[in-house]
Design a protein around this motif. Structure first.
Motif, PDB file in Angstrom:
ATOM      1  N   ARG A   1       9.281   5.504 -10.088  1.00 49.72           N
ATOM      2  CA  ARG A   1       8.086   5.107 -10.836  1.00 49.72           C
ATOM      3  C   ARG A   1       8.144   3.611 -11.136  1.00 49.72           C
ATOM      4  N   PHE A   2       6.985   3.074 -11.496  1.00 49.20           N
ATOM      5  CA  PHE A   2       6.923   1.688 -11.950  1.00 49.20           C
ATOM      6  C   PHE A   2       7.132   1.654 -13.459  1.00 49.20           C
ATOM      7  N   HIS A   3       7.824   0.619 -13.899  1.00 47.86           N
ATOM      8  CA  HIS A   3       8.045   0.400 -15.329  1.00 47.86           C
ATOM      9  C   HIS A   3       7.588  -1.016 -15.648  1.00 47.86           C
ATOM     10  N   GLY A   4       6.268  -1.193 -15.654  1.00 44.71           N
ATOM     11  CA  GLY A   4       5.718  -2.521 -15.842  1.00 44.71           C
ATOM     12  C   GLY A   4       6.121  -3.414 -14.682  1.00 44.71           C
ATOM     13  N   GLY A   5       6.454  -4.659 -14.997  1.00 46.98           N
ATOM     14  CA  GLY A   5       6.873  -5.598 -13.963  1.00 46.98           C
ATOM     15  C   GLY A   5       8.383  -5.698 -13.835  1.00 46.98           C
ATOM     16  N   ARG A   6       9.108  -4.687 -14.314  1.00 48.88           N
ATOM     17  CA  ARG A   6      10.579  -4.745 -14.306  1.00 48.88           C
ATOM     18  C   ARG A   6      11.143  -4.198 -13.004  1.00 48.88           C
ATOM     19  N   PHE A   7      12.178  -4.852 -12.518  1.00 49.73           N
ATOM     20  CA  PHE A   7      12.904  -4.356 -11.347  1.00 49.73           C
ATOM     21  C   PHE A   7      13.955  -3.321 -11.749  1.00 49.73           C
ATOM     22  N   PHE A   8      14.461  -3.426 -12.969  1.00 50.56           N
ATOM     23  CA  PHE A   8      15.455  -2.477 -13.472  1.00 50.56           C
ATOM     24  C   PHE A   8      15.054  -2.042 -14.875  1.00 50.56           C
TER      25      PHE A   8
ATOM     26  N   LEU B   1      19.707   2.609   2.306  1.00 49.69           N
ATOM     27  CA  LEU B   1      21.048   2.308   1.816  1.00 49.69           C
ATOM     28  C   LEU B   1      21.020   1.958   0.331  1.00 49.69           C
ATOM     29  N   VAL B   2      20.011   1.159  -0.072  1.00 53.24           N
ATOM     30  CA  VAL B   2      19.886   0.781  -1.482  1.00 53.24           C
ATOM     31  C   VAL B   2      19.671   2.012  -2.350  1.00 53.24           C
ATOM     32  N   LYS B   3      18.823   2.919  -1.890  1.00 52.87           N
ATOM     33  CA  LYS B   3      18.556   4.131  -2.661  1.00 52.87           C
ATOM     34  C   LYS B   3      19.811   4.992  -2.827  1.00 52.87           C
ATOM     35  N   LYS B   4      20.698   4.944  -1.834  1.00 52.97           N
ATOM     36  CA  LYS B   4      21.924   5.727  -1.928  1.00 52.97           C
ATOM     37  C   LYS B   4      22.945   5.079  -2.855  1.00 52.97           C
ATOM     38  N   ILE B   5      22.958   3.743  -2.874  1.00 55.96           N
ATOM     39  CA  ILE B   5      23.963   3.022  -3.660  1.00 55.96           C
ATOM     40  C   ILE B   5      23.527   2.835  -5.104  1.00 55.96           C
ATOM     41  N   ILE B   6      22.243   2.507  -5.308  1.00 60.18           N
ATOM     42  CA  ILE B   6      21.731   2.191  -6.653  1.00 60.18           C
ATOM     43  C   ILE B   6      20.872   3.339  -7.166  1.00 60.18           C
ATOM     44  N   PRO B   7      21.185   3.864  -8.353  1.00 60.37           N
ATOM     45  CA  PRO B   7      20.321   4.899  -8.941  1.00 60.37           C
ATOM     46  C   PRO B   7      18.892   4.372  -9.060  1.00 60.37           C
ATOM     47  N   THR B   8      17.929   5.134  -8.566  1.00 60.62           N
ATOM     48  CA  THR B   8      16.545   4.651  -8.489  1.00 60.62           C
ATOM     49  C   THR B   8      15.579   5.651  -9.109  1.00 60.62           C
ATOM     50  N   ASP B   9      14.634   5.127  -9.878  1.00 63.98           N
ATOM     51  CA  ASP B   9      13.561   5.947 -10.431  1.00 63.98           C
ATOM     52  C   ASP B   9      12.309   5.692  -9.599  1.00 63.98           C
TER      53      ASP B   9
ATOM     54  N   ARG C   1      20.995   5.005 -18.993  1.00 60.69           N
ATOM     55  CA  ARG C   1      21.513   4.676 -17.666  1.00 60.69           C
ATOM     56  C   ARG C   1      20.617   3.628 -17.027  1.00 60.69           C
ATOM     57  N   ARG C   2      21.214   2.569 -16.504  1.00 60.51           N
ATOM     58  CA  ARG C   2      20.450   1.499 -15.859  1.00 60.51           C
ATOM     59  C   ARG C   2      20.085   1.922 -14.442  1.00 60.51           C
ATOM     60  N   VAL C   3      18.796   1.895 -14.131  1.00 62.59           N
ATOM     61  CA  VAL C   3      18.328   2.317 -12.815  1.00 62.59           C
ATOM     62  C   VAL C   3      17.350   1.294 -12.258  1.00 62.59           C
ATOM     63  N   ALA C   4      17.225   1.287 -10.937  1.00 62.70           N
ATOM     64  CA  ALA C   4      16.249   0.429 -10.267  1.00 62.70           C
ATOM     65  C   ALA C   4      14.889   1.120 -10.302  1.00 62.70           C
ATOM     66  N   THR C   5      13.834   0.331 -10.437  1.00 63.51           N
ATOM     67  CA  THR C   5      12.482   0.887 -10.446  1.00 63.51           C
ATOM     68  C   THR C   5      11.900   0.872  -9.034  1.00 63.51           C
ATOM     69  N   LEU C   6      10.735   1.483  -8.891  1.00 64.79           N
ATOM     70  CA  LEU C   6      10.074   1.487  -7.593  1.00 64.79           C
ATOM     71  C   LEU C   6       9.670   0.075  -7.178  1.00 64.79           C
ATOM     72  N   LEU C   7       9.456  -0.813  -8.152  1.00 64.30           N
ATOM     73  CA  LEU C   7       9.125  -2.200  -7.831  1.00 64.30           C
ATOM     74  C   LEU C   7      10.292  -2.877  -7.114  1.00 64.30           C
TER      75      LEU C   7
ATOM     76  N   SER D   1       0.827  -1.198   0.000  1.00 65.01           N
ATOM     77  CA  SER D   1       0.000   0.000   0.000  1.00 65.01           C
ATOM     78  C   SER D   1       0.867   1.256   0.000  1.00 65.01           C
ATOM     79  N   PHE D   2       1.920   1.243   0.782  1.00 59.61           N
ATOM     80  CA  PHE D   2       2.803   2.405   0.896  1.00 59.61           C
ATOM     81  C   PHE D   2       3.427   2.756  -0.447  1.00 59.61           C
ATOM     82  N   PHE D   3       3.934   1.744  -1.148  1.00 62.20           N
ATOM     83  CA  PHE D   3       4.563   1.974  -2.446  1.00 62.20           C
ATOM     84  C   PHE D   3       3.565   1.911  -3.601  1.00 62.20           C
ATOM     85  N   ALA D   4       2.291   1.691  -3.276  1.00 63.79           N
ATOM     86  CA  ALA D   4       1.231   1.622  -4.289  1.00 63.79           C
ATOM     87  C   ALA D   4       1.579   0.621  -5.384  1.00 63.79           C
ATOM     88  N   VAL D   5       2.003  -0.583  -4.991  1.00 62.63           N
ATOM     89  CA  VAL D   5       2.374  -1.619  -5.959  1.00 62.63           C
ATOM     90  C   VAL D   5       1.117  -2.144  -6.651  1.00 62.63           C
ATOM     91  N   PRO D   6       1.048  -2.069  -7.969  1.00 60.48           N
ATOM     92  CA  PRO D   6      -0.127  -2.582  -8.678  1.00 60.48           C
ATOM     93  C   PRO D   6      -0.364  -4.055  -8.367  1.00 60.48           C
TER      94      PRO D   6
END
Length: 354
Positions: free
Chosen positions: A179-186, A169-177, A192-198, A95-100
């Motif tokens: 937003r959701f990008h479908g069912g992709r984690f990256f 810590l993850v947000k500081k180490i890994i570039p993060t967007d 530039r390769r970034v981590a998604t909100l998922l 609910s917090f991250f509004a995961v579909p």
């Protein structure tokens, strides 16, 4: 610390691990299309996982006898009961991250794999400590009693997944967007390769489960330090966690007093562990089984009776709750299905979106 001891050939470990791997593969294939899981589908899968877990106890009965089998069942039941509390937190994280809804099973699938790895490490380390240093039983026991107390008095404390140290810590180490990008984690943004909100949601699930793993492994070690029994009870209980979530997420508000029962089980496990290193010795497994069954039954029954007038607010439990919002919820990223946060875990105000 006296405990059940029997030889477990390497091929048995390999066979059980293969069964678990096959079950995970079947589950992954069955849900590879990222569809929204309804109550009926989740109930069927829950029945499958529970049947497999109970059947393994019968295998142990035929192989090693009643003491080993009943010990496994006691561990399995306490792990299954404690996993219900995981469901509360999973619902809050989603609910917090509004995961579909369509992507929640994927997050839980990989979360379960991480949970199995963490628990395997904790099991061997914890069992070895209990075998080598008798006084660790007092430490583990005191920890369980304290955890049970905190669970009983801190039910309404608000949880903020984004404040978890691992997530930060993850947000500081890994570039993060954010937003959701479908069912992709990256994904790639401007090359530039970034981590998604998922992926951030997955990290939050893993981080919170890490805390639960410490509690649950310590609780089952109070029943037995036999690593094979502890591992199999944990594994078969955790394997059904995803289906359990989709079965219970829409009903969580009905389990208003379950946390008291879980608190009693944790405190009982702590006392049991401490007594094992005193002249009293280990409590009989039949007594342990009885306490677990009675505590779970009473706390769930108490909850259902106390909330019987609220059952009309639970929705149809078939993959969506009432007032689900717009049809394109999966595109906008708003969680409208079983992942909505249960009322029992918040103060009625939704935390700010990340």
């Amino acid at each position: 610390m006296n405990d059940l001891s029997f030889a477990v050939p390497l091929w048995v470990w390999a066979a059980v691990s293969l069964v678990i791997a096959v079950m995970l593969a079947v589950d992954l294939i069955a849900h590879r299309d990222n569809h929204v899981i309804g109550f009926k589908e989740a109930a069927v899968w829950s029945g499958v996982w529970i049947a497999i877990g109970l059947a393994f106890g019968l295998v142990l009965l035929a192989w090693q006898g009643g003491d080993v089998s009943s010990t496994y069942y006691a561990g399995y039941l306490i792990e299954k009961a404690l996993s219900i509390d995981n469901v509360f937190v999973f619902a809050l994280v989603f609910s917090f991250f509004a995961v579909p809804d369509a992507y929640q099973h994927k997050v839980l699938f990989w979360g379960v794999i991480g949970a199995l790895v963490f628990r395997l490490v904790f099991i061997f380390v914890g069992a070895e400590l209990l075998q080598l240093f008798f006084w660790t039983a007092y430490l583990f026991g005191a920890f369980l009693i304290w955890t049970g107390y905190k669970m009983a008095v801190s039910k309404d404390e608000e949880v903020h997944p984004d404040r978890n140290i691992v997530v930060r810590l993850v947000k500081k180490i890994i570039p993060t967007d954010s937003r959701f990008h479908g069912g992709r984690f990256f994904t790639k943004i401007n090359g530039r390769r970034v981590a998604t909100l998922l992926f951030v949601a997955l990290v939050a699930i893993e981080a919170t489960d890490l805390i639960f793993a410490v509690d649950s492994v310590a609780a089952i070690l109070a029943i037995t330090t036999n690593t094979f029994l502890v591992w199999t009870a944990n594994a078969f209980a955790v394997l059904g966690l995803r289906s359990l979530y989709f079965c219970l997420a829409g009903l969580l508000r009905r389990f208003a007093y379950l946390h008291y029962g879980l608190a009693v089980l944790l405190a009982f496990a702590g006392v049991k562990l401490i007594l094992s290193e005193t002249p009293v010795g280990k409590l009989p497994i039949p007594l342990t089984l009885g306490v677990i069954v009675v505590t779970i039954t009473v706390s769930i029954g108490w909850s259902l009776v106390a909330t019987r007038d609220d059952h009309g607010d639970d929705g149809d439990h078939d993959g969506a709750t009432p007032d689900t919002g717009s049809a394109d919820a999966a595109d906008t990223g708003r969680a409208t299905g079983p992942g909505s946060a249960p009322a029992t875990r918040s103060h009625g105000t939704e935390p700010p979106r990340p």
